[in-house]
Design an enzyme around this catalytic site. Structure first.
Site, PDB file in Angstrom:
ATOM      1  N   ASP A  42      13.948 117.663  70.267  1.00 42.81           N
ATOM      2  CA  ASP A  42      12.615 118.113  69.868  1.00 42.81           C
ATOM      3  C   ASP A  42      12.720 119.335  68.949  1.00 42.81           C
ATOM      4  O   ASP A  42      13.302 120.352  69.318  1.00 42.81           O
ATOM      5  CB  ASP A  42      11.820 118.513  71.133  1.00 42.81           C
ATOM      6  CG  ASP A  42      10.412 118.975  70.793  1.00 42.81           C
ATOM      7  OD1 ASP A  42       9.521 118.108  70.709  1.00 42.81           O
ATOM      8  OD2 ASP A  42      10.199 120.193  70.593  1.00 42.81           O
ATOM      9  N   TYR A  47       9.733 125.978  63.719  1.00 42.19           N
ATOM     10  CA  TYR A  47      10.928 126.546  64.360  1.00 42.19           C
ATOM     11  C   TYR A  47      11.978 126.977  63.327  1.00 42.19           C
ATOM     12  O   TYR A  47      12.944 127.658  63.673  1.00 42.19           O
ATOM     13  CB  TYR A  47      11.593 125.557  65.339  1.00 42.19           C
ATOM     14  CG  TYR A  47      10.741 125.082  66.485  1.00 42.19           C
ATOM     15  CD1 TYR A  47       9.501 125.674  66.770  1.00 42.19           C
ATOM     16  CD2 TYR A  47      11.153 124.036  67.308  1.00 42.19           C
ATOM     17  CE1 TYR A  47       8.711 125.216  67.817  1.00 42.19           C
ATOM     18  CE2 TYR A  47      10.373 123.582  68.368  1.00 42.19           C
ATOM     19  CZ  TYR A  47       9.158 124.174  68.605  1.00 42.19           C
ATOM     20  OH  TYR A  47       8.371 123.718  69.644  1.00 42.19           O
ATOM     21  N   LYS A  72       7.238 118.364  64.406  1.00 40.07           N
ATOM     22  CA  LYS A  72       5.798 118.640  64.487  1.00 40.07           C
ATOM     23  C   LYS A  72       5.319 119.280  63.192  1.00 40.07           C
ATOM     24  O   LYS A  72       6.014 120.136  62.628  1.00 40.07           O
ATOM     25  CB  LYS A  72       5.508 119.616  65.650  1.00 40.07           C
ATOM     26  CG  LYS A  72       6.203 119.247  66.943  1.00 40.07           C
ATOM     27  CD  LYS A  72       5.898 120.199  68.077  1.00 40.07           C
ATOM     28  CE  LYS A  72       6.864 120.013  69.226  1.00 40.07           C
ATOM     29  NZ  LYS A  72       8.132 120.742  69.087  1.00 40.07           N
ATOM     30  N   HIS A 105       1.017 119.884  65.643  1.00 41.05           N
ATOM     31  CA  HIS A 105       1.526 120.900  66.571  1.00 41.05           C
ATOM     32  C   HIS A 105       0.430 121.571  67.412  1.00 41.05           C
ATOM     33  O   HIS A 105       0.625 121.844  68.591  1.00 41.05           O
ATOM     34  CB  HIS A 105       2.318 121.959  65.777  1.00 41.05           C
ATOM     35  CG  HIS A 105       3.329 122.691  66.581  1.00 41.05           C
ATOM     36  ND1 HIS A 105       4.528 123.100  66.071  1.00 41.05           N
ATOM     37  CD2 HIS A 105       3.327 123.106  67.870  1.00 41.05           C
ATOM     38  CE1 HIS A 105       5.217 123.730  67.021  1.00 41.05           C
ATOM     39  NE2 HIS A 105       4.505 123.746  68.105  1.00 41.05           N
TER      40      HIS A 105
HETATM   41  P1  NAP Z   1      12.139 126.371  78.617  1.00 31.72           P
HETATM   42  O1  NAP Z   1      12.833 125.132  78.245  1.00 31.72           O
HETATM   43  O2  NAP Z   1      11.164 126.351  79.732  1.00 31.72           O
HETATM   44  O3  NAP Z   1      13.189 127.526  78.947  1.00 31.72           O
HETATM   45  C1  NAP Z   1      14.199 127.867  78.073  1.00 31.72           C
HETATM   46  C2  NAP Z   1      14.973 129.033  78.665  1.00 31.72           C
HETATM   47  O4  NAP Z   1      15.656 128.621  79.851  1.00 31.72           O
HETATM   48  C3  NAP Z   1      16.016 129.559  77.712  1.00 31.72           C
HETATM   49  O5  NAP Z   1      16.021 130.959  77.802  1.00 31.72           O
HETATM   50  C4  NAP Z   1      17.326 128.983  78.245  1.00 31.72           C
HETATM   51  O6  NAP Z   1      18.398 129.848  77.949  1.00 31.72           O
HETATM   52  C5  NAP Z   1      17.041 128.946  79.745  1.00 31.72           C
HETATM   53  N1  NAP Z   1      17.837 127.919  80.437  1.00 31.72           N
HETATM   54  C6  NAP Z   1      17.976 126.606  80.122  1.00 31.72           C
HETATM   55  N2  NAP Z   1      18.782 125.983  81.003  1.00 31.72           N
HETATM   56  C7  NAP Z   1      19.178 126.919  81.897  1.00 31.72           C
HETATM   57  C8  NAP Z   1      20.035 126.884  83.040  1.00 31.72           C
HETATM   58  N3  NAP Z   1      20.619 125.755  83.442  1.00 31.72           N
HETATM   59  N4  NAP Z   1      20.214 128.046  83.718  1.00 31.72           N
HETATM   60  C9  NAP Z   1      19.604 129.192  83.330  1.00 31.72           C
HETATM   61  N5  NAP Z   1      18.795 129.281  82.256  1.00 31.72           N
HETATM   62  C10 NAP Z   1      18.572 128.152  81.546  1.00 31.72           C
HETATM   63  O7  NAP Z   1      11.364 127.015  77.359  1.00 31.72           O
HETATM   64  P2  NAP Z   1      10.899 126.581  75.915  1.00 31.72           P
HETATM   65  O8  NAP Z   1      12.009 126.684  74.952  1.00 31.72           O
HETATM   66  O9  NAP Z   1       9.652 127.345  75.669  1.00 31.72           O
HETATM   67  O10 NAP Z   1      10.431 125.041  76.051  1.00 31.72           O
HETATM   68  C11 NAP Z   1      11.282 123.943  75.812  1.00 31.72           C
HETATM   69  C12 NAP Z   1      10.969 123.289  74.490  1.00 31.72           C
HETATM   70  O11 NAP Z   1       9.625 122.838  74.411  1.00 31.72           O
HETATM   71  C13 NAP Z   1      11.074 124.234  73.279  1.00 31.72           C
HETATM   72  O12 NAP Z   1      12.393 124.584  72.983  1.00 31.72           O
HETATM   73  C14 NAP Z   1      10.365 123.425  72.244  1.00 31.72           C
HETATM   74  O13 NAP Z   1      11.194 122.387  71.752  1.00 31.72           O
HETATM   75  C15 NAP Z   1       9.187 122.872  73.053  1.00 31.72           C
HETATM   76  N6  NAP Z   1       7.961 123.738  72.960  1.00 31.72           N
HETATM   77  C16 NAP Z   1       6.867 123.222  72.344  1.00 31.72           C
HETATM   78  C17 NAP Z   1       5.720 123.979  72.225  1.00 31.72           C
HETATM   79  C18 NAP Z   1       4.507 123.398  71.544  1.00 31.72           C
HETATM   80  O14 NAP Z   1       3.580 124.148  71.207  1.00 31.72           O
HETATM   81  N7  NAP Z   1       4.476 122.102  71.358  1.00 31.72           N
HETATM   82  C19 NAP Z   1       5.659 125.293  72.748  1.00 31.72           C
HETATM   83  C20 NAP Z   1       6.798 125.790  73.403  1.00 31.72           C
HETATM   84  C21 NAP Z   1       7.922 124.992  73.510  1.00 31.72           C
HETATM   85  P3  NAP Z   1      19.792 129.338  77.283  1.00 31.72           P
HETATM   86  O15 NAP Z   1      19.479 128.828  75.918  1.00 31.72           O
HETATM   87  O16 NAP Z   1      20.590 130.591  77.283  1.00 31.72           O
HETATM   88  O17 NAP Z   1      20.349 128.286  78.199  1.00 31.72           O
END
Ligand code: NAP
Length: 260
Positions: A42, A47, A72, A105
């Site tokens: 994704d 980004y 997106k 988005h």
């Molecule tokens: P998330 O996936 O909830 O959390 C990411 C965080 O968790 C990072 O700091 C990562 O650090 C950590 N993490 C991952 N695996 C881990 C593990 N096994 N142990 C400990 N820490 C861990 O947050 P997010 O990036 O906001 O959401 C995921 C994806 O959703 C985004 O990357 C994006 O692609 C999408 N998104 C979309 C929207 C939208 O508006 N459509 C908004 C927000 C996000 P490390 O990298 O150090 O592992």
């Protein structure tokens, strides 16, 4: 890896998020993830990592048709004349002829919704996107898209994790055979410190991050896209889906969302 089947198109239920992944680290984590078995990536125009995501996909040397790639369209590119151009630029950066899923988005007010959707559908008709969808849409807007404008969208990507279960949105998507893409599925890391998740996880040998991923993965009509740039996290997140949670524990996690 389980898939969600949308009109014959298979959507891997666990994907890799890339928000805030940048430069070499993004490229490496995308290729490492694909090599270890992830098949859903994704990204988004905003980004500013589509180049690196595309390079990571190339490095992995996995047939393009085996990968489910999502991008997106950002808010300032949803107008008729801008959308197609912006998607062509995305495809160039991603080094591919099509994405598997193209999302609007965020809801935007200053361009009529029917115009945004027509532009999205045109790009789909031209083969630049296999599926189309939206992100951050409330139920009333989803209703407008499907029931008033008759547009076949596959998903709504929204924030979804053990502390925010979006029952109304999920209910609507399920009713119409669509799927919810869970973003920030680890509550951006906040699940790690939750004592209930720690306790339930102990039973299964899973940490709270793994437990949250499995809880999302096991739900019908839910696809989850945790982000990580660390190889050990990518691995343990993928390993989580080999286990199975009991109905009771699924329910306990669902109840975490509101302080009762
Ligand atoms: P998330 O996936 O909830 O959390 C990411 C965080 O968790 C990072 O700091 C990562 O650090 C950590 N993490 C991952 N695996 C881990 C593990 N096994 N142990 C400990 N820490 C861990 O947050 P997010 O990036 O906001 O959401 C995921 C994806 O959703 C985004 O990357 C994006 O692609 C999408 N998104 C979309 C929207 C939208 O508006 N459509 C908004 C927000 C996000 P490390 O990298 O150090 O592992």
């Amino acid at each position: 890896m389980k898939n969600f089947d949308y009109n014959g198109i298979k959507v891997p239920k666990l994907g890799l998020g890339t928000w805030k992944s940048k430069d070499e680290s993004c490229r490496k984590s995308v290729s490492e993830a694909l090599e270890m078995g992830y098949r859903h990536i994704d990204t988004a125009q905003v980004y500013e990592n589509e180049e690196e995501v595309g390079a990571g996909i190339q490095d992995a040397n996995i047939p393009r048709s085996d990968i489910f790639l999502v991008t997106k369209v950002w808010r300032d590119k949803v107008g008729k004349s801008d959308l197609k151009n912006s998607v062509q630029q995305s495809l160039e950066k991603l080094k591919t002829d099509y994405v598997d899923l193209l999302l609007l988005h965020w809801p935007v007010d200053d361009v009529p919704l029917d115009e945004q959707l027509e532009a999205l559908q045109n790009v789909q008709k031209e083969g630049l996107a296999r599926l189309i969808g939206v992100s951050n849409y409330p139920v009333d807007l989803l209703e407008k898209v499907r029931e008033e404008l008759n547009v076949d969208i596959a998903t709504n990507q929204v924030e979804y994790h053990p502390f925010l279960t979006q029952d109304k949105v999920l209910g609507y998507l399920k009713k119409h055979g669509m799927f919810l893409t869970a973003y920030s599925p680890l509550a951006r890391g906040d699940v790690l410190e939750n004592s209930t998740l720690k306790e339930i996880g102990l039973k299964y040998g899973l940490n709270p991050v793994q437990l949250s991923i499995l809880w999302e993965y096991q739900q019908d009509n839910v696809v989850t896209i945790p982000k990580s740039e660390k190889v050990e996290h990518l691995k343990s997140n993928l390993e989580a889906i080999e286990k199975e949670l009991s109905k009771e524990d699924m329910q306990k996690i669902s109840e975490l969302q509101s302080p009762k």
